[in-house]
Design an enzyme around this catalytic site. Structure first.
Site, PDB file in Angstrom:
ATOM      1  N   SER A 100      -5.809   0.635 -25.770  1.00 23.94           N
ATOM      2  CA  SER A 100      -4.714  -0.236 -25.348  1.00 23.94           C
ATOM      3  C   SER A 100      -3.440   0.152 -26.094  1.00 23.94           C
ATOM      4  O   SER A 100      -3.002   1.294 -26.007  1.00 23.94           O
ATOM      5  CB  SER A 100      -5.090  -1.709 -25.566  1.00 23.94           C
ATOM      6  OG  SER A 100      -4.204  -2.557 -24.867  1.00 23.94           O
ATOM      7  N   GLU A 207      -5.141   4.437 -17.898  1.00 21.26           N
ATOM      8  CA  GLU A 207      -5.683   3.133 -17.511  1.00 21.26           C
ATOM      9  C   GLU A 207      -4.633   2.082 -17.816  1.00 21.26           C
ATOM     10  O   GLU A 207      -3.649   2.357 -18.505  1.00 21.26           O
ATOM     11  CB  GLU A 207      -6.968   2.837 -18.297  1.00 21.26           C
ATOM     12  CG  GLU A 207      -6.796   2.781 -19.819  1.00 21.26           C
ATOM     13  CD  GLU A 207      -6.307   1.439 -20.353  1.00 21.26           C
ATOM     14  OE1 GLU A 207      -6.557   0.392 -19.712  1.00 21.26           O
ATOM     15  OE2 GLU A 207      -5.655   1.419 -21.412  1.00 21.26           O
ATOM     16  N   HIS A 275      -9.711  -1.407 -19.984  1.00 19.13           N
ATOM     17  CA  HIS A 275      -9.974  -2.772 -20.422  1.00 19.13           C
ATOM     18  C   HIS A 275     -11.170  -3.340 -19.661  1.00 19.13           C
ATOM     19  O   HIS A 275     -11.048  -4.224 -18.818  1.00 19.13           O
ATOM     20  CB  HIS A 275      -8.730  -3.632 -20.209  1.00 19.13           C
ATOM     21  CG  HIS A 275      -7.601  -3.307 -21.125  1.00 19.13           C
ATOM     22  ND1 HIS A 275      -6.895  -2.108 -21.053  1.00 19.13           N
ATOM     23  CD2 HIS A 275      -7.033  -4.006 -22.135  1.00 19.13           C
ATOM     24  CE1 HIS A 275      -5.953  -2.100 -21.986  1.00 19.13           C
ATOM     25  NE2 HIS A 275      -6.011  -3.235 -22.647  1.00 19.13           N
TER      26      HIS A 275
END
Length: 305
Positions: A100, A207, A275
């Protein structure tokens, strides 16, 4: 072995969540060394920039620390990039694990220090069986070559086939190159800075979470306008979860396919990167091979010794 636990971005809401993360690391068989500022909070940041950078540099300087795990992502790692000691990190290479917002750290360190970093689970989460197996085959067993991010096993039965974890093959062919990438919004935020990685000949994996198709379109367009997408050898799209859609909109599939259609490189979508509870561990800077026809990503390098 000892793992240094740091919070280079945001912090957990409660102290008990931090202690939980330490227990997760211990369950993997490691001792834990907490960063001096691990429990600090400043609004959406885990303490002041200087404190977060100090903890990070200190873990790489500490000869008793063998690896550095990030407690969580959130927001804040780009703010500390100018404060990191990249020569220190180069001279004391260690496993760095997170994802992230940690994407900025992973790619900046690989770019500035040449140290392979690891896009994978944060400490403040329980590992599923899949996540643990992927982590172990990259960071523990050292088997090579090894496939990365293939969907978990699914038991097919009459009238029942896999729907959630499907591989979409946008463009075929094979590519070989070193891996860069992670969270799309962080990769876009690094463009034009001294900390963006070199895209030439790389396999780019991306992502994101909570981004509507038009926002993903905007960030991919930024990478395209900056000439970055045209430089890569191949692209792997992981999971784009919690994507808000309302009104007239392109689908996420349309955006990903259309923004990469003219690149002439293999492009696949759907590997277990992002995630999601079941997630793989991807070594940033390691050599890999992407097969756009088979929909597979295979790690070729030995990344730990």
């Amino acid at each position: 072995m000892t793992v240094g636990l740091v919070t280079p971005a945001s912090n957990a809401w409660e102290d008990e969540d931090i202690r939980f993360a330490g227990d997760v690391v211990r369950s993997l068989g490691f001792e834990v060394k907490e960063g001096r500022h691990l429990y600090r909070r400043t609004q959406y940041l885990a303490g002041p920039d200087s404190a977060r950078a100090e903890d990070f540099n200190s873990m790489f300087a500490d000869p008793d620390v063998d690896a550095v795990f990030c407690l969580r992502g959130g927001y804040g790692t780009p703010r500390i990039l100018p404060m990191l000691d990249y020569q220190l990190i180069r001279n004391n290479p260690k496993v760095l694990l997170g994802y992230s917002d940690i994407t900025a750290l992973l790619n900046a360190i690989y770019h500035r220090s040449g140290v392979v970093t690891f896009h994978g689970p944060i400490a403040a989460q329980n590992f599923t069986d899949y996540t643990l197996a992927e982590y172990q085959k990259v960071l523990v067993h050292g088997e090579r070559p090894v496939p990365l991010g293939a969907p978990p096993p699914f038991e097919i039965a009459p009238g029942r086939v896999e729907k959630r974890n499907r591989i979409t093959r946008f463009s075929g062919g094979r590519a070989r190159g070193r891996l860069i990438g992670g969270n799309l919004s962080l990769m876009a935020s690094l463009v034009g800075t001294p900390f963006e990685p070199d895209y030439r000949g790389k396999i780019l994996f991306l992502e994101d979470v909570g981004e509507a198709p038009y926002r993903v379109d905007r960030m991919l367009t930024q990478l395209w306008l900056a000439g970055k997408l045209q430089q890569v050898a191949g692209i792997v799209f992981g999971k784009f979860t919690d994507a808000e859609t309302s009104g007239n909109t392109f689908s996420m599939e349309h955006v990903l396919r259309e923004r990469t259609a003219e690149l002439g490189v293999p492009v696949v979508r759907g590997l277990m990167i992002g995630h999601v509870e079941d997630q793989t561990t991807v070594p940033v800077g390691a050599m890999a091979e992407l097969d756009g026809d088979a929909g597979t990503l295979v790690l070729r390098d030995a990344v730990v010794s």
